[in-house]
Write an enzyme that holds these catalytic residues in place. Sequence first.
Site, PDB file in Angstrom:
ATOM      1  N   ASP A  22       0.918  -1.308   0.003  1.00 32.46           N
ATOM      2  CA  ASP A  22       0.000  -0.006   0.182  1.00 32.46           C
ATOM      3  C   ASP A  22       0.762   1.439  -0.155  1.00 32.46           C
ATOM      4  O   ASP A  22       2.056   1.299   0.382  1.00 32.46           O
ATOM      5  CB  ASP A  22      -0.867  -0.146   1.343  1.00 32.46           C
ATOM      6  CG  ASP A  22      -2.008  -0.974   1.351  1.00 32.46           C
ATOM      7  OD1 ASP A  22      -1.934  -1.826   0.362  1.00 32.46           O
ATOM      8  OD2 ASP A  22      -2.797  -0.752   2.141  1.00 32.46           O
ATOM      9  N   ASP A  23      -0.056   2.240  -0.110  1.00 28.17           N
ATOM     10  CA  ASP A  23       0.739   3.673  -0.186  1.00 28.17           C
ATOM     11  C   ASP A  23       1.699   4.307  -0.980  1.00 28.17           C
ATOM     12  O   ASP A  23       2.084   5.449  -1.066  1.00 28.17           O
ATOM     13  CB  ASP A  23       1.244   3.971   1.417  1.00 28.17           C
ATOM     14  CG  ASP A  23       0.246   3.843   2.407  1.00 28.17           C
ATOM     15  OD1 ASP A  23      -0.948   3.423   2.106  1.00 28.17           O
ATOM     16  OD2 ASP A  23       0.619   4.093   3.526  1.00 28.17           O
ATOM     17  N   HIS A  41      -5.874   2.571  -3.705  1.00 27.32           N
ATOM     18  CA  HIS A  41      -5.941   2.905  -2.545  1.00 27.32           C
ATOM     19  C   HIS A  41      -6.281   4.217  -2.096  1.00 27.32           C
ATOM     20  O   HIS A  41      -6.089   4.890  -1.031  1.00 27.32           O
ATOM     21  CB  HIS A  41      -4.421   2.791  -1.727  1.00 27.32           C
ATOM     22  CG  HIS A  41      -4.209   2.501  -0.468  1.00 27.32           C
ATOM     23  ND1 HIS A  41      -5.127   1.842   0.361  1.00 27.32           N
ATOM     24  CD2 HIS A  41      -3.405   3.025   0.581  1.00 27.32           C
ATOM     25  CE1 HIS A  41      -5.079   1.884   1.592  1.00 27.32           C
ATOM     26  NE2 HIS A  41      -3.618   2.747   1.835  1.00 27.32           N
ATOM     27  N   HIS A  87      -5.865   9.063   0.655  1.00 26.71           N
ATOM     28  CA  HIS A  87      -5.459   8.328   1.963  1.00 26.71           C
ATOM     29  C   HIS A  87      -6.494   8.887   2.909  1.00 26.71           C
ATOM     30  O   HIS A  87      -6.119   8.967   4.117  1.00 26.71           O
ATOM     31  CB  HIS A  87      -4.061   8.325   2.210  1.00 26.71           C
ATOM     32  CG  HIS A  87      -3.847   7.089   2.985  1.00 26.71           C
ATOM     33  ND1 HIS A  87      -4.228   6.882   4.424  1.00 26.71           N
ATOM     34  CD2 HIS A  87      -3.319   5.707   2.736  1.00 26.71           C
ATOM     35  CE1 HIS A  87      -3.902   5.581   4.755  1.00 26.71           C
ATOM     36  NE2 HIS A  87      -3.350   4.993   3.897  1.00 26.71           N
ATOM     37  N   HIS A 111       3.941  -1.903   2.970  1.00 31.42           N
ATOM     38  CA  HIS A 111       4.063  -0.838   2.413  1.00 31.42           C
ATOM     39  C   HIS A 111       5.074  -0.496   1.638  1.00 31.42           C
ATOM     40  O   HIS A 111       6.548  -0.649   2.065  1.00 31.42           O
ATOM     41  CB  HIS A 111       4.147   0.373   3.447  1.00 31.42           C
ATOM     42  CG  HIS A 111       2.609   0.274   4.421  1.00 31.42           C
ATOM     43  ND1 HIS A 111       2.588  -0.591   5.212  1.00 31.42           N
ATOM     44  CD2 HIS A 111       1.503   0.848   4.134  1.00 31.42           C
ATOM     45  CE1 HIS A 111       1.375  -0.352   5.826  1.00 31.42           C
ATOM     46  NE2 HIS A 111       0.469   0.515   4.970  1.00 31.42           N
TER      47      HIS A 111
HETATM   48 ZN    ZN Z   1      -2.546   3.092   3.393  1.00 34.08          ZN
END
Ligand code: ZN
Length: 457
Positions: free
Chosen positions: A267-268, A318, A322, A409
């Site tokens: 993620d991210d 995602h 965020h 991540h």
């Molecule tokens: Zn995240």
Amino acid sequence: MMNRKYKLTKMGKILFIGLVTIICIITILAIYFFMKKETATNIIINNEKYSIKIDYPVVENKKLSKEIRNYIDTQKNEFIKEVKELETLETKYDFISSFSQTTMDNITSIHIKIFSFIGGNHYMREDISYHLNTNSNEIVDLSYFLDNETSLTRLSKLAKYYVNKYLEANKSQIEDFLIDEGTSVNLSNYQIFSFNDTGLEIVFPPYQVASWADGEISITISYSELEGILKPAFLKGINVIDHDSLTPKKRNIDEFKGSKLIAFTFDDGPSNGPTNRLLDGLNELDARVTFFVLGSRVNTYQNSLKRAYEMGNQIGSHTYNHLNLLKLSDYNVYKEIRDTNRAVKNIIGVEPTLLRPPYGNINDDIKKEANMDVILWDVDTLDWKLKNRYKIKDEILKHAHDGAIVLLHDIYMESVEGALLAMWELKEEGYNFVTIDEMAKLKESSLDKSKTIHNFK
Ligand code: ZN
């Protein structure tokens, strides 16, 4: 006497050397932590009361870099101070700082978006933008981008139109006098702007064009409408990407049938160093993973995204900024999802079909709105907290099982290294590493958009 004197001197020497050593160690540690702090490009803080997530832009101009960092940190510290005095809520307080960075015709534009949630129904948003002429090292304002004397008048008309449209879509109250004043032909009305993949984004701070409760208003005017308003060099858009030439590498997954499978998810990102290090490692392992990318980052790190996609990895969403989707208006939920899908498609040619909502927060209404497969996880490595490849590896090995979805991540090198170390060991145990779509196929599970997937048991 002499003996005693000698002894004292020796003692003194030892003390002196000890003291010098301690001072040296402290200095080295101080420099190390200072450097680490200076070069940190991401911060995640997560405690009982609040979460903080910051992406700092990396700008070559040191002075600007420092100014931006100070600006973000000041906002962050104010947030912490404010939240400390508030009572604890059921949902967490939240601070998110993201950015987009583009370069067109010697102008590097950085758009910082800060969202904070300190109670109430909505996030407060506060943006700031910088435009640096990399030839002269000077900061320029909107006038630099305008084509002629009538440009601002024409831009003001378009802005007024789109602000109205935004407020209608958001079911907000329309106050004509505010809109007239806030979009009038005056450069000071147009201080926050940037170029995105579809056009010129202009942001109006709270109370400039709508009531305070509506917060910050962001509009995007497409490049085709800006002909004769912007200089031609800024009309081509930030991405002229030939994504038709991108073809993901195919592979036959039949050989994985019946073997133990894990879907690693990241993620991210995307990011530069960590994402590419991961891709190198995946290549050696013949492994594939799923990336849940942030819309706000895909333009800045588009080469990493393209490479991940071409190697056969899956790209999911995602969301754009965020944010906790449960705290957004319907319209902003829609924007968070749509803008990400659009930004990803602009780079790789296809829209994501998977959605991982930030913090795993989602409800039935949002699922319906998104109409995507919602993928959470059942192995949370807490990599952002551990920040140590061996601990992260151990955490993965401890919880690994057939059908698992592992959360990591790809903005941290330690996370990526930990994941690769774990994959090598798990490979020995007969595991294969697949994307979410590959996993669904192999487990003969038809994804269901009304459900939330945590694993493929
Ligand atoms: Zn995240």
